[in-house]
Design an enzyme around this catalytic site. Structure first.
Site, PDB file in Angstrom:
ATOM      1  N   GLU A  96       0.825  -1.195   0.000  1.00 25.58           N
ATOM      2  CA  GLU A  96       0.000   0.000   0.000  1.00 25.58           C
ATOM      3  C   GLU A  96       0.864   1.252   0.000  1.00 25.58           C
ATOM      4  O   GLU A  96       1.935   1.293   0.595  1.00 25.58           O
ATOM      5  CB  GLU A  96      -0.889   0.015   1.255  1.00 25.58           C
ATOM      6  CG  GLU A  96      -1.747  -1.216   1.329  1.00 25.58           C
ATOM      7  CD  GLU A  96      -2.861  -1.116   2.357  1.00 25.58           C
ATOM      8  OE1 GLU A  96      -3.690  -2.019   2.384  1.00 25.58           O
ATOM      9  OE2 GLU A  96      -2.910  -0.137   3.103  1.00 25.58           O
ATOM     10  N   CYS A 109       3.413   8.279   1.833  1.00 29.64           N
ATOM     11  CA  CYS A 109       3.789   7.290   2.837  1.00 29.64           C
ATOM     12  C   CYS A 109       4.091   5.982   2.104  1.00 29.64           C
ATOM     13  O   CYS A 109       3.194   5.374   1.506  1.00 29.64           O
ATOM     14  CB  CYS A 109       2.602   7.156   3.797  1.00 29.64           C
ATOM     15  SG  CYS A 109       2.917   6.078   5.164  1.00 29.64           S
ATOM     16  N   CYS A 116       5.386  -7.247   7.552  1.00 26.03           N
ATOM     17  CA  CYS A 116       6.402  -6.823   8.513  1.00 26.03           C
ATOM     18  C   CYS A 116       6.652  -7.966   9.493  1.00 26.03           C
ATOM     19  O   CYS A 116       5.738  -8.727   9.812  1.00 26.03           O
ATOM     20  CB  CYS A 116       5.935  -5.588   9.284  1.00 26.03           C
ATOM     21  SG  CYS A 116       7.214  -4.891  10.364  1.00 26.03           S
ATOM     22  N   CYS A 120       4.735  -5.674  16.326  1.00 28.29           N
ATOM     23  CA  CYS A 120       4.254  -4.677  17.289  1.00 28.29           C
ATOM     24  C   CYS A 120       2.766  -4.980  17.511  1.00 28.29           C
ATOM     25  O   CYS A 120       2.011  -5.174  16.563  1.00 28.29           O
ATOM     26  CB  CYS A 120       4.448  -3.262  16.752  1.00 28.29           C
ATOM     27  SG  CYS A 120       6.185  -2.879  16.449  1.00 28.29           S
ATOM     28  N   CYS A 123      -0.194  -2.889  15.810  1.00 30.49           N
ATOM     29  CA  CYS A 123      -0.070  -2.544  14.388  1.00 30.49           C
ATOM     30  C   CYS A 123      -0.742  -3.601  13.517  1.00 30.49           C
ATOM     31  O   CYS A 123      -0.503  -4.803  13.678  1.00 30.49           O
ATOM     32  CB  CYS A 123       1.398  -2.417  14.001  1.00 30.49           C
ATOM     33  SG  CYS A 123       1.612  -1.990  12.274  1.00 30.49           S
ATOM     34  N   GLY A 165       6.013  -2.238   6.725  1.00 30.91           N
ATOM     35  CA  GLY A 165       7.386  -2.727   6.840  1.00 30.91           C
ATOM     36  C   GLY A 165       8.288  -1.914   7.748  1.00 30.91           C
ATOM     37  O   GLY A 165       7.952  -0.808   8.179  1.00 30.91           O
ATOM     38  N   GLU A 166       9.432  -2.508   8.064  1.00 30.21           N
ATOM     39  CA  GLU A 166      10.452  -1.853   8.886  1.00 30.21           C
ATOM     40  C   GLU A 166      11.600  -1.456   7.948  1.00 30.21           C
ATOM     41  O   GLU A 166      12.377  -2.319   7.510  1.00 30.21           O
ATOM     42  CB  GLU A 166      10.934  -2.828   9.977  1.00 30.21           C
ATOM     43  CG  GLU A 166      12.192  -2.404  10.697  1.00 30.21           C
ATOM     44  CD  GLU A 166      12.171  -0.971  11.247  1.00 30.21           C
ATOM     45  OE1 GLU A 166      11.168  -0.563  11.849  1.00 30.21           O
ATOM     46  OE2 GLU A 166      13.163  -0.257  11.044  1.00 30.21           O
ATOM     47  N   SER A 219       9.861   5.064  16.616  1.00 30.91           N
ATOM     48  CA  SER A 219       8.605   4.690  17.271  1.00 30.91           C
ATOM     49  C   SER A 219       8.940   4.256  18.689  1.00 30.91           C
ATOM     50  O   SER A 219       9.430   3.148  18.897  1.00 30.91           O
ATOM     51  CB  SER A 219       7.954   3.538  16.502  1.00 30.91           C
ATOM     52  OG  SER A 219       7.666   3.954  15.192  1.00 30.91           O
ATOM     53  N   HIS A 221       6.788   4.877  21.865  1.00 23.67           N
ATOM     54  CA  HIS A 221       5.508   4.342  22.352  1.00 23.67           C
ATOM     55  C   HIS A 221       5.443   3.942  23.821  1.00 23.67           C
ATOM     56  O   HIS A 221       4.381   3.523  24.301  1.00 23.67           O
ATOM     57  CB  HIS A 221       5.023   3.148  21.504  1.00 23.67           C
ATOM     58  CG  HIS A 221       4.934   3.440  20.037  1.00 23.67           C
ATOM     59  ND1 HIS A 221       4.539   4.648  19.534  1.00 23.67           N
ATOM     60  CD2 HIS A 221       5.163   2.665  18.947  1.00 23.67           C
ATOM     61  CE1 HIS A 221       4.544   4.613  18.208  1.00 23.67           C
ATOM     62  NE2 HIS A 221       4.925   3.424  17.822  1.00 23.67           N
ATOM     63  N   ASN A 297      -5.151   4.315  15.776  1.00 23.12           N
ATOM     64  CA  ASN A 297      -6.155   4.008  14.763  1.00 23.12           C
ATOM     65  C   ASN A 297      -6.618   2.573  14.975  1.00 23.12           C
ATOM     66  O   ASN A 297      -5.854   1.636  14.781  1.00 23.12           O
ATOM     67  CB  ASN A 297      -5.549   4.169  13.368  1.00 23.12           C
ATOM     68  CG  ASN A 297      -5.166   5.609  13.096  1.00 23.12           C
ATOM     69  OD1 ASN A 297      -5.969   6.515  13.244  1.00 23.12           O
ATOM     70  ND2 ASN A 297      -3.910   5.825  12.747  1.00 23.12           N
ATOM     71  N   CYS A 340      -1.963   5.506   9.996  1.00 20.85           N
ATOM     72  CA  CYS A 340      -0.851   4.740  10.564  1.00 20.85           C
ATOM     73  C   CYS A 340      -1.315   3.409  11.119  1.00 20.85           C
ATOM     74  O   CYS A 340      -2.284   3.351  11.864  1.00 20.85           O
ATOM     75  CB  CYS A 340      -0.257   5.478  11.754  1.00 20.85           C
ATOM     76  SG  CYS A 340       0.766   6.835  11.337  1.00 20.85           S
TER      77      CYS A 340
HETATM   78  N1  SAH Z   1       8.266   0.095  11.065  1.00 17.08           N
HETATM   79  C1  SAH Z   1       8.288   1.525  11.128  1.00 17.08           C
HETATM   80  C2  SAH Z   1       7.174   2.167  10.303  1.00 17.08           C
HETATM   81  C3  SAH Z   1       5.825   1.791  10.854  1.00 17.08           C
HETATM   82  S1  SAH Z   1       4.380   2.709  10.570  1.00 17.08           S
HETATM   83  C4  SAH Z   1       8.178   1.977  12.580  1.00 17.08           C
HETATM   84  O1  SAH Z   1       7.891   1.144  13.443  1.00 17.08           O
HETATM   85  O2  SAH Z   1       8.409   3.153  12.855  1.00 17.08           O
HETATM   86  C5  SAH Z   1       4.567   4.293  11.191  1.00 17.08           C
HETATM   87  C6  SAH Z   1       4.056   4.573  12.608  1.00 17.08           C
HETATM   88  O3  SAH Z   1       2.712   4.132  12.853  1.00 17.08           O
HETATM   89  C7  SAH Z   1       4.887   3.880  13.670  1.00 17.08           C
HETATM   90  O4  SAH Z   1       5.220   4.810  14.670  1.00 17.08           O
HETATM   91  C8  SAH Z   1       3.958   2.836  14.198  1.00 17.08           C
HETATM   92  O5  SAH Z   1       4.309   2.440  15.482  1.00 17.08           O
HETATM   93  C9  SAH Z   1       2.637   3.548  14.135  1.00 17.08           C
HETATM   94  N2  SAH Z   1       1.465   2.688  14.242  1.00 17.08           N
HETATM   95  C10 SAH Z   1       1.401   1.354  14.025  1.00 17.08           C
HETATM   96  N3  SAH Z   1       0.149   0.914  14.223  1.00 17.08           N
HETATM   97  C11 SAH Z   1      -0.606   1.978  14.584  1.00 17.08           C
HETATM   98  C12 SAH Z   1      -1.985   2.158  14.889  1.00 17.08           C
HETATM   99  N4  SAH Z   1      -2.833   1.148  14.825  1.00 17.08           N
HETATM  100  N5  SAH Z   1      -2.417   3.397  15.197  1.00 17.08           N
HETATM  101  C13 SAH Z   1      -1.553   4.443  15.192  1.00 17.08           C
HETATM  102  N6  SAH Z   1      -0.242   4.341  14.895  1.00 17.08           N
HETATM  103  C14 SAH Z   1       0.241   3.114  14.589  1.00 17.08           C
END
Ligand code: SAH
Length: 375
Positions: A96, A109, A116, A120, A123, A165-166, A219, A221, A297, A340
């Site tokens: 996507e 984006c 991935c 997490c 996610c 992805g990472e 990230s 968190h 989200n 996200c």
């Molecule tokens: N792998 C990378 C890119 C991930 S997506 C990373 O971990 O940074 C980008 C951001 O969205 C990250 O900070 C991730 O933790 C966050 N994210 C993942 N799931 C989410 C969700 N359901 N709601 C809000 N943010 C989320």
């Protein structure tokens, strides 16, 4: 259609690689800049029409390069103008790409992997499991398609590796792509316009600094290791102290004044207490950074809920009182699951009206003169 083994995928190579390759082929390397400009600045993929490159050079390219583009499986547009495309790669994987227009800017984006592997817990991409690393060509083709074919009326000003992805688990390809985005002959983006977001792969952060000049988002968190490991299993390998030390090396090593973007998704009753805010501020005190608070989200069976707005506001106020710059990210495109952590590569609605639906395209047209006759 599978890429031809041994052929160079046209979109993935940096100017430097073209320079070396052209020299190896006995061609003048000065044509590398023209080639990069034709492909990335002008969106030209047909060698036949690349008038800025001598025909004998195009003949060499013709025999050894290819350009298979992803096909568009679905495209959707959210009420707030966010657009999402589901792209099928030549091998069948679906990824996507999301375009987020805002006043004076448009952010794309990008996905760096199909799926991935990091798991997490909050996610959605994690639920689909890991497919494979994307190639530089596949990463760049997301920007190329949006810029030159899908949405040429909305010039992309920023690129963030925050899709599926990472990115630091696929660093070589991500660095090649990022360097093309930065190249003044290609997309001419500044270092603040290209952001790599990581879940915290410490060796990758150190290497990124050496191979590309881009912004880093981390990230985080959670303010402590116990909670962070619960949310992000990768923390067991690279705990917070190590991660923040790598962030510090990243900002110290660069020539410019940089700030790390700390991402923090607010999960109701999990990591959103006032104590968490204070503990976070304490941890970040000596790091040049700004905190980006992300409203969670939701997605089906996530097991988490978003923090209420009053809690989000309080969290931000505490950070600000403690001297930490913090902003709240407005969720974008959540009605089309483009926000996200909602990217899952699921297919819900067939796309209509695109020229290359469900079919990778080999773009090279045969040159009208036989290569041998061109020199
Ligand atoms: N792998 C990378 C890119 C991930 S997506 C990373 O971990 O940074 C980008 C951001 O969205 C990250 O900070 C991730 O933790 C966050 N994210 C993942 N799931 C989410 C969700 N359901 N709601 C809000 N943010 C989320």
């Amino acid at each position: 259609m599978k890429p031809v083994p041994g052929h160079i995928p046209l979109l993935g190579w940096s100017r430097k690689r073209w320079v070396d390759w052209l020299a190896d082929q006995g061609c003048s390397p000065v044509h590398a800049a023209s080639l990069v400009r034709e492909i990335h600045r002008h969106g030209e993929l047909s060698l036949e029409r690349m008038d800025s490159i001598p025909r004998h050079v195009r003949a060499v390219l013709f025999g050894q390069t290819e350009c298979v583009l992803p096909s568009i499986v679905e495209s959707s547009c959210a009420r707030d103008g966010t657009r999402k495309w589901l792209l099928r790669l030549a091998c069948g994987d679906v990824i996507e790409t999301v375009l987020i227009p805002a006043a004076g800017r448009a952010t794309l984006c990008l996905s760096s992997q199909a799926g991935c592997a990091l798991n997490c817990t909050f996610c959605r991409t994690a639920r689909s499991g890991f497919g494979r690393n994307l190639t530089a060509h596949e990463i760049v083709s997301q920007l190329w398609l949006v810029r030159h074919r899908l949405q040429p009326d909305i010039p992309v000003t920023h690129v963030v590796f925050m899709g599926m992805g990472e990115p630091l688990a696929n660093l070589d390809a991500v660095a090649d792509a990022a360097n093309l985005f930065r190249d003044s002959h290609a997309y001419s983006m500044g270092c603040r316009q290209v952001t790599v977001s990581t879940a915290g792969l410490v060796p990758g952060i150190d290497r990124l600094r050496q191979v590309a000049d881009v912004s880093l988002a981390v990230s985080l968190h959670a303010p402590d290791d116990a909670l962070r490991t619960q949310l992000m299993p990768i923390n067991a390998r690279y705990p917070i102290d190590d991660l923040l030390a790598a962030c510090r090396r990243y900002v110290d090593g660069g020539s410019r004044k940089r700030k790390i973007i700390i991402e923090y998704v607010l999960l109701d009753d999990v990591n959103d207490s006032s104590e968490c805010a204070r503990a976070l501020a304490k941890r970040l005190r000596n790091l040049p950074c700004k905190v980006n608070l992300i409203p969670f989200n939701a997605f089906p069976e996530s097991g988490y809920a978003a923090s209420p707005e009053s809690v989000r506001t309080r969290f931000r106020e505490i950070l600000c009182e403690e001297g930490i710059v913090a902003t709240t990210r407005r969720p974008r495109g959540d009605d089309i699951a483009a926000a996200c952590g909602q990217l899952a590569g699921d297919i819900r609605r067939p796309h209509e009206g695109m020229p290359w639906v469900d079919r990778p395209v080999l773009m090279h047209e045969p040159l009208s003169t036989a290569p041998g006759a061109m020199a």
